[in-house]
Scaffold this motif. Structure first.
Motif, PDB file in Angstrom:
ATOM      1  N   LEU A  68       0.808  -1.220   0.000  1.00 39.16           N
ATOM      2  CA  LEU A  68       0.000   0.000   0.000  1.00 39.16           C
ATOM      3  C   LEU A  68       0.845   1.276   0.000  1.00 39.16           C
ATOM      4  CD1 LEU A  68      -2.442  -1.893   0.489  1.00 39.16           C
ATOM      5  CD2 LEU A  68      -3.367  -0.125   1.989  1.00 39.16           C
ATOM      6  N   SER A  69       2.088   1.161  -0.396  1.00 41.30           N
ATOM      7  CA  SER A  69       2.955   2.346  -0.418  1.00 41.30           C
ATOM      8  C   SER A  69       2.384   3.442  -1.314  1.00 41.30           C
ATOM      9  CB  SER A  69       4.364   1.975  -0.893  1.00 41.30           C
ATOM     10  OG  SER A  69       5.022   1.194   0.074  1.00 41.30           O
ATOM     11  N   PHE A  70       1.834   3.049  -2.466  1.00 43.37           N
ATOM     12  CA  PHE A  70       1.283   4.066  -3.360  1.00 43.37           C
ATOM     13  C   PHE A  70       0.096   4.764  -2.720  1.00 43.37           C
ATOM     14  CE2 PHE A  70      -1.933   5.403  -6.386  1.00 43.37           C
ATOM     15  CZ  PHE A  70      -1.214   6.316  -7.136  1.00 43.37           C
ATOM     16  N   GLU A  71      -0.858   4.004  -2.187  1.00 42.23           N
ATOM     17  CA  GLU A  71      -2.087   4.592  -1.640  1.00 42.23           C
ATOM     18  C   GLU A  71      -1.807   5.502  -0.452  1.00 42.23           C
ATOM     19  OE1 GLU A  71      -3.357   1.692  -4.401  1.00 42.23           O
ATOM     20  OE2 GLU A  71      -1.896   1.508  -2.761  1.00 42.23           O
ATOM     21  N   LEU A  72      -0.891   5.079   0.432  1.00 42.84           N
ATOM     22  CA  LEU A  72      -0.633   5.856   1.643  1.00 42.84           C
ATOM     23  C   LEU A  72       0.326   7.005   1.394  1.00 42.84           C
ATOM     24  CD1 LEU A  72      -0.412   2.959   4.259  1.00 42.84           C
ATOM     25  CD2 LEU A  72      -2.393   4.341   3.616  1.00 42.84           C
ATOM     26  N   GLY A  73       1.137   6.899   0.359  1.00 42.39           N
ATOM     27  CA  GLY A  73       2.008   8.010  -0.010  1.00 42.39           C
ATOM     28  C   GLY A  73       3.253   8.145   0.828  1.00 42.39           C
ATOM     29  N   ASN A  74       3.552   7.162   1.666  1.00 38.56           N
ATOM     30  CA  ASN A  74       4.758   7.196   2.482  1.00 38.56           C
ATOM     31  C   ASN A  74       5.125   5.783   2.880  1.00 38.56           C
ATOM     32  OD1 ASN A  74       6.936   8.176   3.979  1.00 38.56           O
ATOM     33  ND2 ASN A  74       5.749   9.867   4.839  1.00 38.56           N
ATOM     34  N   ASP A  75       6.352   5.596   3.353  1.00 43.18           N
ATOM     35  CA  ASP A  75       6.836   4.248   3.633  1.00 43.18           C
ATOM     36  C   ASP A  75       7.020   3.945   5.105  1.00 43.18           C
ATOM     37  OD1 ASP A  75       6.864   3.368   1.032  1.00 43.18           O
ATOM     38  OD2 ASP A  75       8.954   3.923   0.672  1.00 43.18           O
ATOM     39  N   SER A  76       6.712   4.872   5.995  1.00 38.47           N
ATOM     40  CA  SER A  76       6.945   4.601   7.413  1.00 38.47           C
ATOM     41  C   SER A  76       5.960   5.376   8.281  1.00 38.47           C
ATOM     42  CB  SER A  76       8.387   4.978   7.782  1.00 38.47           C
ATOM     43  OG  SER A  76       8.640   4.685   9.126  1.00 38.47           O
ATOM     44  N   GLY A  77       5.482   4.701   9.322  1.00 38.98           N
ATOM     45  CA  GLY A  77       4.588   5.348  10.271  1.00 38.98           C
ATOM     46  C   GLY A  77       3.417   4.452  10.637  1.00 38.98           C
ATOM     47  N   ILE A  78       2.612   4.914  11.577  1.00 42.11           N
ATOM     48  CA  ILE A  78       1.356   4.247  11.926  1.00 42.11           C
ATOM     49  C   ILE A  78       0.235   5.104  11.354  1.00 42.11           C
ATOM     50  CG2 ILE A  78      -0.126   3.419  13.783  1.00 42.11           C
ATOM     51  CD1 ILE A  78       2.348   3.146  15.539  1.00 42.11           C
ATOM     52  N   PHE A  79      -0.426   4.592  10.357  1.00 46.91           N
ATOM     53  CA  PHE A  79      -1.494   5.321   9.680  1.00 46.91           C
ATOM     54  C   PHE A  79      -2.825   4.880  10.290  1.00 46.91           C
ATOM     55  CE2 PHE A  79       2.150   5.143   6.989  1.00 46.91           C
ATOM     56  CZ  PHE A  79       2.188   6.345   6.302  1.00 46.91           C
ATOM     57  N   ILE A  80      -3.592   5.842  10.769  1.00 42.40           N
ATOM     58  CA  ILE A  80      -4.841   5.518  11.458  1.00 42.40           C
ATOM     59  C   ILE A  80      -5.998   6.258  10.791  1.00 42.40           C
ATOM     60  CG2 ILE A  80      -6.079   5.496  13.653  1.00 42.40           C
ATOM     61  CD1 ILE A  80      -3.439   5.542  15.094  1.00 42.40           C
ATOM     62  N   PHE A  81      -6.981   5.485  10.388  1.00 41.64           N
ATOM     63  CA  PHE A  81      -8.177   6.025   9.744  1.00 41.64           C
ATOM     64  C   PHE A  81      -9.374   5.743  10.656  1.00 41.64           C
ATOM     65  CE2 PHE A  81      -5.106   4.633   6.597  1.00 41.64           C
ATOM     66  CZ  PHE A  81      -4.921   5.787   5.845  1.00 41.64           C
TER      67      PHE A  81
END
Length: 413
Positions: A68-81
């Motif tokens: 999901l690198s393309f969708e999230l736009g970054n390669d590191s972190g905790i993404f919370i929706f």
């Protein structure tokens, strides 16, 4: 002309006017268009798939490049929706960076428990899977850390995010559909260019680009090898066009005329007529909102009601009625996806998991079907074979094409 087709034409013009370069069947991505796709996926697709999967919060722990690198736009972190009601999903990045036009909140990883407790989600999806290895993205170590940080109360609410991720990737926004249409047209043009190269008795399958194949009357196949194309051959050719992880491949069919022939012989015309009949059966019976398995069952029934024999493998069944034409289908996803096995699929192929996924509105896929037509007068078991492969999409009206689908069998003189 419907709104979707108008949009595709408009955006195709925009693409070639603003930074898309044609590089041997690969489009070079314009960063502004890529950002538009991310924005629209978050705005349009994300709320729908979170609610369809009854998920209040989606936590995606990311360490480096992954599916999901393309969708999230970054390669590191905790993404919370987080679904906090309304039309929009709240988007946060903890312990990482991101585009401030895409994300609302940036904070430290140390704030995770407080962040989750403040929102008190009842069902938390995390990027792991017990069924699909490619969707089991979080490492075991990071999963343990996440569970510890959430605490016992919220750890009990954690569920796999595999279905949510598959649905999120399968959902298409208009900018993706425009790219799909443009890639489809590129692929179709490339197929014609390859057919132009054929000189009967001289050209080998290996001289042509793409996936090129010929089957004899007993079903034996030559594929991209040194077989020299002969007069009377039916040739199949699949050709891919792509941009980043966006992929499309079309198919073409050509017949090499025998000496003295000026058009398709009756038997070849007949198998093509079957292809057109079957295309209409498929277009009328593929609907959004049903699972791939449900649609497959319907199509098998409709195929057999129309007098055909359905086969679950692309191999001529010598035990079937020798007078009936046999049909195999593999309507797999096209466009941006992790793999065909991790996306909705109307097909007997692949794991049961992909047949349990629902076909979303604007689903982009290959309308791929194989026809084995017996010709008894040529001998027992003798049959013609063609593979029809067009990029298609599911709209409110059923199956539509973002470019002109295959209209005829190409004649090679």
């Amino acid at each position: 002309m419907n709104k979707i087709k108008i949009f595709i034409i408009f955006l195709a013009v925009l693409i070639f006017g603003n930074g898309f370069l044609l590089l041997s069947q690969e489009l070079e991505a314009d960063p502004y268009l890529m950002k538009l796709i991310r924005q629209e996926k978050f705005r349009v697709i994300l709320p729908q798939v979170m609610r369809d999967n009854k998920v209040d919060m989606w936590i995606y722990v990311k360490k480096g490049e992954d599916p999901l690198s393309f969708e999230l736009g970054n390669d590191s972190g905790i993404f919370i929706f987080t679904d906090r009601g309304g039309h929009r999903i709240e988007r946060a990045v903890l312990g990482g960076r991101g585009d401030r036009d895409l994300y609302d909140i940036f904070a430290s990883e140390n704030d995770l428990h407080e962040f989750v407790a403040e929102r008190n989600p009842k069902r938390i999806a995390v990027n792991y899977s017990k069924e699909r290895p490619k969707l089991n993205i979080i490492s075991e170590e990071d999963f343990k850390k996440l569970i510890q940080a959430l605490g016992e109360k919220y750890a009990k609410r954690v569920v796999p995010a595999d279905h949510l991720i598959a649905d999120f990737l399968a959902g298409r926004v208009m900018s993706e559909i425009a790219i799909f249409g443009q890639l489809s047209m590129m692929s179709a043009k490339s197929i014609e260019n390859e057919f132009d190269k054929i000189v009967p008795g001289v050209t080998k399958l290996s001289d042509l680009k793409g996936n090129v194949f010929v089957r004899d009357l007993d079903g034996n196949e030559h594929n991209n090898d040194d077989y020299v194309i002969q007069r009377g051959d039916l040739i199949g050719l699949l050709y891919e066009a792509h941009m980043l992880d966006f992929n499309e491949h079309n198919g073409g069919i050509a017949y090499v005329l025998q000496e003295g022939e000026t058009n398709l012989p009756p038997e070849v015309q007949k198998i093509w007529d079957h292809a057109l009949v079957l295309r209409e059966i498929f277009r009328k019976n593929i609907k959004a909102g049903l699972t791939g398995g449900e649609i497959l069952d319907t199509l098998i029934q409709k195929i057999e009601e129309a007098g055909y024999v359905y086969i679950d493998k692309d191999i001529y069944d010598r035990n079937a009625d020798p007078l009936k034409t046999q049909v195999h289908i593999d309507f797999h996803s096209l466009g941006r996806l992790i793999s065909q096995e991790d996306a909705p699929r109307i097909s007997p192929l692949g794991p049961d998991w992909c047949r349990r996924l629902k076909i979303p509105l604007y689903h982009t896929f290959a309308l791929e079907y194989m026809i084995h037509m017996p010709v008894p007068e040529w001998g027992k078991g003798k049959h013609l074979y063609i593979c029809v492969h067009d990029g298609a999409m599911v709209t409110e009206r059923g199956v539509e094409f973002p470019y002109p689908p295959l209209k005829k069998i190409r004649l090679i003189r």
